[in-house]
Design a protein around this motif. Sequence first.
Motif, PDB file in Angstrom:
ATOM      1  N   PRO A 188       0.827  -1.207   0.000  1.00 49.18           N
ATOM      2  CA  PRO A 188       0.000   0.000   0.000  1.00 49.18           C
ATOM      3  C   PRO A 188       0.861   1.258   0.000  1.00 49.18           C
ATOM      4  O   PRO A 188       2.098   1.164   0.038  1.00 49.18           O
ATOM      5  N   PRO A 189       0.247   2.442  -0.016  1.00 47.31           N
ATOM      6  CA  PRO A 189       1.017   3.697   0.091  1.00 47.31           C
ATOM      7  C   PRO A 189       1.536   3.852   1.516  1.00 47.31           C
ATOM      8  O   PRO A 189       0.887   4.455   2.374  1.00 47.31           O
ATOM      9  N   LEU A 190       2.705   3.298   1.783  1.00 49.55           N
ATOM     10  CA  LEU A 190       3.224   3.202   3.147  1.00 49.55           C
ATOM     11  C   LEU A 190       3.488   4.567   3.779  1.00 49.55           C
ATOM     12  O   LEU A 190       3.471   4.705   5.002  1.00 49.55           O
ATOM     13  N   ILE A 249       8.804   9.725   0.153  1.00 49.98           N
ATOM     14  CA  ILE A 249       9.829   8.729  -0.164  1.00 49.98           C
ATOM     15  C   ILE A 249       9.311   7.314   0.074  1.00 49.98           C
ATOM     16  O   ILE A 249       9.610   6.391  -0.689  1.00 49.98           O
ATOM     17  N   TYR A 250       8.498   7.124   1.105  1.00 48.21           N
ATOM     18  CA  TYR A 250       7.926   5.802   1.372  1.00 48.21           C
ATOM     19  C   TYR A 250       6.972   5.410   0.240  1.00 48.21           C
ATOM     20  O   TYR A 250       6.972   4.252  -0.208  1.00 48.21           O
ATOM     21  N   ASN A 251       6.160   6.353  -0.193  1.00 49.40           N
ATOM     22  CA  ASN A 251       5.231   6.051  -1.288  1.00 49.40           C
ATOM     23  C   ASN A 251       5.970   5.786  -2.591  1.00 49.40           C
ATOM     24  O   ASN A 251       5.567   4.937  -3.395  1.00 49.40           O
ATOM     25  N   GLN A 252       7.068   6.498  -2.806  1.00 51.34           N
ATOM     26  CA  GLN A 252       7.849   6.273  -4.016  1.00 51.34           C
ATOM     27  C   GLN A 252       8.452   4.870  -4.036  1.00 51.34           C
ATOM     28  O   GLN A 252       8.470   4.200  -5.087  1.00 51.34           O
ATOM     29  N   VAL A 253       8.932   4.414  -2.879  1.00 54.92           N
ATOM     30  CA  VAL A 253       9.475   3.055  -2.798  1.00 54.92           C
ATOM     31  C   VAL A 253       8.360   2.030  -3.002  1.00 54.92           C
ATOM     32  O   VAL A 253       8.556   1.006  -3.660  1.00 54.92           O
ATOM     33  N   SER A 254       7.185   2.315  -2.459  1.00 53.64           N
ATOM     34  CA  SER A 254       6.040   1.419  -2.665  1.00 53.64           C
ATOM     35  C   SER A 254       5.717   1.276  -4.140  1.00 53.64           C
ATOM     36  O   SER A 254       5.507   0.173  -4.647  1.00 53.64           O
ATOM     37  N   VAL A 255       5.691   2.399  -4.839  1.00 54.86           N
ATOM     38  CA  VAL A 255       5.397   2.390  -6.276  1.00 54.86           C
ATOM     39  C   VAL A 255       6.466   1.610  -7.038  1.00 54.86           C
ATOM     40  O   VAL A 255       6.159   0.809  -7.940  1.00 54.86           O
ATOM     41  N   LEU A 256       7.731   1.832  -6.693  1.00 53.75           N
ATOM     42  CA  LEU A 256       8.826   1.125  -7.364  1.00 53.75           C
ATOM     43  C   LEU A 256       8.723  -0.380  -7.134  1.00 53.75           C
ATOM     44  O   LEU A 256       8.849  -1.171  -8.091  1.00 53.75           O
ATOM     45  N   LEU A 257       8.496  -0.769  -5.894  1.00 52.13           N
ATOM     46  CA  LEU A 257       8.381  -2.192  -5.593  1.00 52.13           C
ATOM     47  C   LEU A 257       7.205  -2.805  -6.344  1.00 52.13           C
ATOM     48  O   LEU A 257       7.330  -3.894  -6.940  1.00 52.13           O
ATOM     49  N   ASN A 258       6.073  -2.129  -6.351  1.00 59.43           N
ATOM     50  CA  ASN A 258       4.894  -2.662  -7.029  1.00 59.43           C
ATOM     51  C   ASN A 258       5.130  -2.804  -8.530  1.00 59.43           C
ATOM     52  O   ASN A 258       4.706  -3.790  -9.144  1.00 59.43           O
ATOM     53  N   ARG A 259       5.808  -1.841  -9.119  1.00 55.23           N
ATOM     54  CA  ARG A 259       6.088  -1.906 -10.558  1.00 55.23           C
ATOM     55  C   ARG A 259       7.004  -3.079 -10.893  1.00 55.23           C
ATOM     56  O   ARG A 259       6.744  -3.842 -11.834  1.00 55.23           O
ATOM     57  N   GLU A 260       8.062  -3.246 -10.111  1.00 56.28           N
ATOM     58  CA  GLU A 260       9.003  -4.332 -10.365  1.00 56.28           C
ATOM     59  C   GLU A 260       8.378  -5.697 -10.076  1.00 56.28           C
ATOM     60  O   GLU A 260       8.623  -6.672 -10.794  1.00 56.28           O
ATOM     61  N   LEU A 309      -2.159  -7.976  -7.616  1.00 54.73           N
ATOM     62  CA  LEU A 309      -3.320  -7.334  -7.014  1.00 54.73           C
ATOM     63  C   LEU A 309      -2.940  -5.923  -6.576  1.00 54.73           C
ATOM     64  O   LEU A 309      -2.104  -5.745  -5.685  1.00 54.73           O
ATOM     65  N   ASP A 310      -3.532  -4.929  -7.191  1.00 56.54           N
ATOM     66  CA  ASP A 310      -3.174  -3.535  -6.921  1.00 56.54           C
ATOM     67  C   ASP A 310      -3.948  -3.005  -5.719  1.00 56.54           C
ATOM     68  O   ASP A 310      -5.086  -2.554  -5.843  1.00 56.54           O
ATOM     69  N   VAL A 311      -3.327  -3.047  -4.547  1.00 55.25           N
ATOM     70  CA  VAL A 311      -3.951  -2.474  -3.356  1.00 55.25           C
ATOM     71  C   VAL A 311      -3.531  -1.021  -3.162  1.00 55.25           C
ATOM     72  O   VAL A 311      -4.202  -0.264  -2.453  1.00 55.25           O
ATOM     73  N   TYR A 312      -2.419  -0.624  -3.784  1.00 55.61           N
ATOM     74  CA  TYR A 312      -1.907   0.741  -3.630  1.00 55.61           C
ATOM     75  C   TYR A 312      -2.939   1.770  -4.083  1.00 55.61           C
ATOM     76  O   TYR A 312      -3.263   2.710  -3.345  1.00 55.61           O
ATOM     77  N   SER A 313      -3.442   1.611  -5.292  1.00 55.15           N
ATOM     78  CA  SER A 313      -4.365   2.599  -5.862  1.00 55.15           C
ATOM     79  C   SER A 313      -5.650   2.696  -5.054  1.00 55.15           C
ATOM     80  O   SER A 313      -6.173   3.797  -4.824  1.00 55.15           O
ATOM     81  N   ILE A 314      -6.152   1.535  -4.618  1.00 50.72           N
ATOM     82  CA  ILE A 314      -7.418   1.530  -3.875  1.00 50.72           C
ATOM     83  C   ILE A 314      -7.254   2.219  -2.533  1.00 50.72           C
ATOM     84  O   ILE A 314      -8.070   3.074  -2.149  1.00 50.72           O
ATOM     85  N   LEU A 315      -6.191   1.864  -1.794  1.00 54.58           N
ATOM     86  CA  LEU A 315      -6.015   2.449  -0.469  1.00 54.58           C
ATOM     87  C   LEU A 315      -5.655   3.936  -0.566  1.00 54.58           C
ATOM     88  O   LEU A 315      -6.102   4.736   0.267  1.00 54.58           O
ATOM     89  N   LEU A 316      -4.877   4.320  -1.570  1.00 57.45           N
ATOM     90  CA  LEU A 316      -4.555   5.736  -1.734  1.00 57.45           C
ATOM     91  C   LEU A 316      -5.830   6.540  -2.004  1.00 57.45           C
ATOM     92  O   LEU A 316      -5.986   7.669  -1.499  1.00 57.45           O
ATOM     93  N   ASP A 317      -6.742   5.970  -2.764  1.00 54.85           N
ATOM     94  CA  ASP A 317      -8.018   6.638  -3.024  1.00 54.85           C
ATOM     95  C   ASP A 317      -8.822   6.770  -1.734  1.00 54.85           C
ATOM     96  O   ASP A 317      -9.452   7.805  -1.486  1.00 54.85           O
ATOM     97  N   LEU A 318      -8.794   5.729  -0.892  1.00 49.53           N
ATOM     98  CA  LEU A 318      -9.490   5.799   0.387  1.00 49.53           C
ATOM     99  C   LEU A 318      -8.890   6.888   1.281  1.00 49.53           C
ATOM    100  O   LEU A 318      -9.615   7.568   2.013  1.00 49.53           O
ATOM    101  N   VAL A 319      -7.574   7.043   1.214  1.00 52.95           N
ATOM    102  CA  VAL A 319      -6.900   8.062   2.027  1.00 52.95           C
ATOM    103  C   VAL A 319      -7.202   9.462   1.516  1.00 52.95           C
ATOM    104  O   VAL A 319      -7.583  10.354   2.284  1.00 52.95           O
ATOM    105  N   THR A 320      -7.023   9.674   0.222  1.00 52.53           N
ATOM    106  CA  THR A 320      -7.148  11.023  -0.339  1.00 52.53           C
ATOM    107  C   THR A 320      -8.604  11.465  -0.505  1.00 52.53           C
ATOM    108  O   THR A 320      -8.885  12.659  -0.526  1.00 52.53           O
TER     109      THR A 320
END
Length: 353
Positions: free
Chosen positions: A219-221, A241-252, A272-283
């Motif tokens: 998720p967006p840590l 920086i935490y979110n950037q690492v999350s995105v990098l890990l998810n992409r790889e 399974l893309d949980v990053y986008s869903i949880l980021l939407d819940l946060v924002t």
Amino acid sequence: MQMAANFLYIIFLLLVNVVVHQSNAIPEVPALIVFGDSIVDPGNNNGLKSLTKCNFPPYGRDFKGQNATGRFSNGKIPTDFIASQLGIKEYLPAYLDPELSDEDLLTGVSFASGGAGFDNITAEVVSVYTLWDQLQMFEEYKRKLKSVAGMERAATIVKDSVYIILAGSNDIMVTYFATNLRSNYDIPSYVDYIVQAASSFIKNLYNLGVQKIGIAGVPPLGCEPMVRTLRGGITRECVEIYNQVSVLLNRELSAELIRLAHELPSSQIIYLDVYSILLDLVTNSSHYGFEEATRGCCGSGKVEATVLCNEEMSALTCEDTSKYLFWDAFHPTERAYELLVTPLVKNYLPILF
């Protein structure tokens, strides 16, 4: 003539209803099997001499019977919702639950251990089960399954079941950023290390007869309450920086899963893309009815988790968890988990069938 036309119209409506019902139906899945960390741990850590567990109040406050089962939330966790929405059972139990039944073996269990990661050192530093320990438990599970269901049926259950793996967050938050235990790696090389460890784990599962695997990204840590508190400044903003690492890990990780799906014959492996869903819940938290998305419900909501979120602090805990996105400083509430899981089951998991 009119009666015949009406009759044909009724038959047409019935046929349309059958087709629509069948297209929306979820295919039968014999069992759900899960590996990972605290997000999907229903209590495997309960018997460990570790601080990374939560089999005490106020955890489980909104669970059936207000029972603190060891789930890292106020109620159900993602795997309970996945099992229920797949029509398997209402709750997915811990493999190490002393009351585990033969029926539970037939319909699936979770081997997940709170605090674990793809990097073995992540689990070892907090004295919990590594992913490789969980793999050994799965091998033991297969032997038990044969004794309960017979060799042929057991093999079918293993092959046709859905497997979920969720890990990686603790590797980034704890092992890399908090403890510097992998300080000899820069961010890209450590991400590659995690991805290769995940790939190795999947190959081992495949060699044990597993075919249908869903791997959740992280998720967006940077938006976790504790990360906001420790690294987000006075205003407790999400830490980029935490979110950037999350995105990098998810992409790889996603790219590696595509490669593995082609490499391993008859396998069905999806990201399974949980990053986008949880980021939407946060924002967009207010859109979903959440009044608080930056703090957890327990205590101050800024740093409390596991042993810091305990019965003595329950008086400080919020009254209405449905208004909170997070339960403690790391884990979402039951309601947030349901909102997270529902699109995954609808949009991703059918690819495995």
